[in-house]
Design an enzyme around this catalytic site. Sequence first.
Site, PDB file in Angstrom:
ATOM      1  N   ARG A 223       0.867  -1.173   0.000  1.00 25.19           N
ATOM      2  CA  ARG A 223       0.000   0.000   0.000  1.00 25.19           C
ATOM      3  C   ARG A 223       0.907   1.227   0.000  1.00 25.19           C
ATOM      4  O   ARG A 223       2.081   1.170   0.378  1.00 25.19           O
ATOM      5  CB  ARG A 223      -0.877   0.014   1.247  1.00 25.19           C
ATOM      6  N   HIS A 224       0.359   2.364  -0.402  1.00 27.80           N
ATOM      7  CA  HIS A 224       1.052   3.649  -0.269  1.00 27.80           C
ATOM      8  C   HIS A 224       1.420   3.869   1.206  1.00 27.80           C
ATOM      9  O   HIS A 224       0.850   3.220   2.101  1.00 27.80           O
ATOM     10  CB  HIS A 224       0.100   4.759  -0.724  1.00 27.80           C
ATOM     11  N   ASN A 230      -5.698   8.437   6.247  1.00 29.10           N
ATOM     12  CA  ASN A 230      -5.529   7.307   7.176  1.00 29.10           C
ATOM     13  C   ASN A 230      -5.447   7.838   8.605  1.00 29.10           C
ATOM     14  O   ASN A 230      -6.043   7.271   9.520  1.00 29.10           O
ATOM     15  CB  ASN A 230      -4.247   6.508   6.877  1.00 29.10           C
ATOM     16  N   ARG A 275      -1.246   9.766  -3.057  1.00 30.31           N
ATOM     17  CA  ARG A 275      -0.540   9.043  -1.999  1.00 30.31           C
ATOM     18  C   ARG A 275       0.320   7.900  -2.549  1.00 30.31           C
ATOM     19  O   ARG A 275       1.359   7.566  -1.972  1.00 30.31           O
ATOM     20  CB  ARG A 275      -1.518   8.548  -0.932  1.00 30.31           C
ATOM     21  N   GLU A 295      -7.852   3.300  -5.743  1.00 26.91           N
ATOM     22  CA  GLU A 295      -8.618   2.638  -4.682  1.00 26.91           C
ATOM     23  C   GLU A 295     -10.090   2.524  -5.060  1.00 26.91           C
ATOM     24  O   GLU A 295     -10.596   3.294  -5.902  1.00 26.91           O
ATOM     25  CB  GLU A 295      -8.438   3.427  -3.375  1.00 26.91           C
ATOM     26  N   HIS A 361      -3.506   0.250  -3.145  1.00 23.64           N
ATOM     27  CA  HIS A 361      -4.420   0.533  -2.035  1.00 23.64           C
ATOM     28  C   HIS A 361      -5.018  -0.756  -1.496  1.00 23.64           C
ATOM     29  O   HIS A 361      -4.991  -1.782  -2.163  1.00 23.64           O
ATOM     30  CB  HIS A 361      -5.535   1.449  -2.541  1.00 23.64           C
TER      31      HIS A 361
END
Length: 409
Positions: A223-224, A230, A275, A295, A361
Site C-alpha cells: 500500500r502507499h 488514514n 498518496r 482505490e 491501495h
Amino acid sequence: MHIIGPDSSKMALVMVGLPARGKSYTARRIERYLSWLGYRTRVFNVGQYRRARVGAQMPHDFFDSTNEKGEQARREVAVQALADTLEWLTSDGDVALYDATNSTPERREMVKLQCEASGVQVLFVEIACDDPDIIEDNIRNTKLSSPDYVNMDPDEAVRDFRNRIAHYERIYQPLHEDEGAFIRVTGAGRNCTVSNVDGYLAARLVFFLMNLHLTDRPILLTRHGESMYNVNHLIGGDPDLSPSGQRYAHVLADFLDARFPDAEAVVIWTSSLRRAVQTANPLGRRSLAWRALDEINAGICDGMTYEQIKQEMPTEYEARHNDKFRYRYPRGESYEDVIQRLEPVIIELERTRKPVLVIAHQAVLRALYAYFHSIPPQQCTRLPVPLHRVLELRPHAYGCQEVRVSLEK
Ligand code: F6P
C-alpha cells in the site's frame, strides 16, 4: 456473479496434448483466472479419476493403446469424468476444464458430441511443446511428486514416465481445423494458433494464454505510505502522505535499492492517486501510474469515516456489512467492479517477466492478492493488507509463495 459478456452458454475447455507438456498447469491457470473474474470454473482431471478407479501406481504399459485391458479402463474413467463434467456444467458451472491427453481425433469427437448433446460449447486447448528442457522440468518437478511415483526411485520413475509418453506419441494426432474451435499454445506460450474461435470468453482466453510464461519472478505488493486520510480515519479521497507515510516512502526506497540495485531490474506501477505516486517519488526510478490501480471508489461516502457512514447512512452501512463483495457504494464501486477493472493489470502482471512492484491501495491489493493465492474473490474483502508492509509473492507452477516484510520505523 454471472457470465459477463454476450455468449452466455456453458463452456467445456477440452485440454489436448502429450503428457508433461503443461496441460494441467495451464488448466489450473485458466481456472484461477476465470474464477477470479467470477465464472464458476472447475478442473476435471482424468488422471485423478484413473487413480481413484485403478490405483495410482500403474506401470507404463497400462498406457499402451494395444493393451486392451488398460485401454478399456482408461476409456471408462474418461467417460466417467466427462459425465461428471457435464453434470456439473448443466447445473452449477459456467466453465469446465476437461483435463486429459485427448490424443486422438476419435476421442475428441466423442467428447465433442457429448458436450454438444448437453448444450455445452467446446473449445479445445492444445498444449504442444517439443522443448526437451521444459519437458524434463515438467517430469522432474511435477510428475515425480505425483501419487503415480510416490516412493519410487527418481531415475526409475523418469524412465517409466518417458515410456508412458512414448505410448501416447504413437497414437497422438494434433488437432486439425475440421475438429472445431481450438487454441494451440506452442513453446510455453511463445506461439498461439487460433482456429474457428468465436465469442467473448474464447477471445479473452486467447489473450490470457498468449501472455502466460514460466519465468520465475517476484511480484511485490505494497500500500502507499500512511496518508492524511488514514490519520483521520477517512476513506477514499486523494490526500497527501502523512509524515509517517513520507518516512515509509524513503524506507521503501532503501529496501528496493538493497533488493534490486539495478534500476532497470524491477518494474514499478502505482495508482494515479497522490498518496501512491508520492510513495514512489523517493525511489528515484521510472514508474507507471495506472488509473486501474486506484482505490475502490466510495462514491457518496468518499471522505467520510466508517463511523459517520454508520450514523448517517445506516442502510448503506448495513448493506455493505452484509455483502461487502457485491455492495456498490452509491455512485461508486463494489469489490466486484474493482476486479473487473483490474483485469488488464492481471494480464500485464502475467505478461511481464521482470519483478514488479505495485504501489496501490487496500481494496485493490486484496483483489490482486486473491488472484495470486487462488482465493475465491468473494473472500478477498477482509484480507489483511496493513500499511508499511511489502508482500512479496512468488507465483510458481502450482501455487504462490509469500514473504511479508515489515518496513515499519
Ligand atoms: O481506509 C483506507 C482505504 O484504502 C479506503 O480509502 C478504502 O475505502 C478502504 O480502505 C477499503 O477497505 P474496505 O473495503 O475494508 O472498506
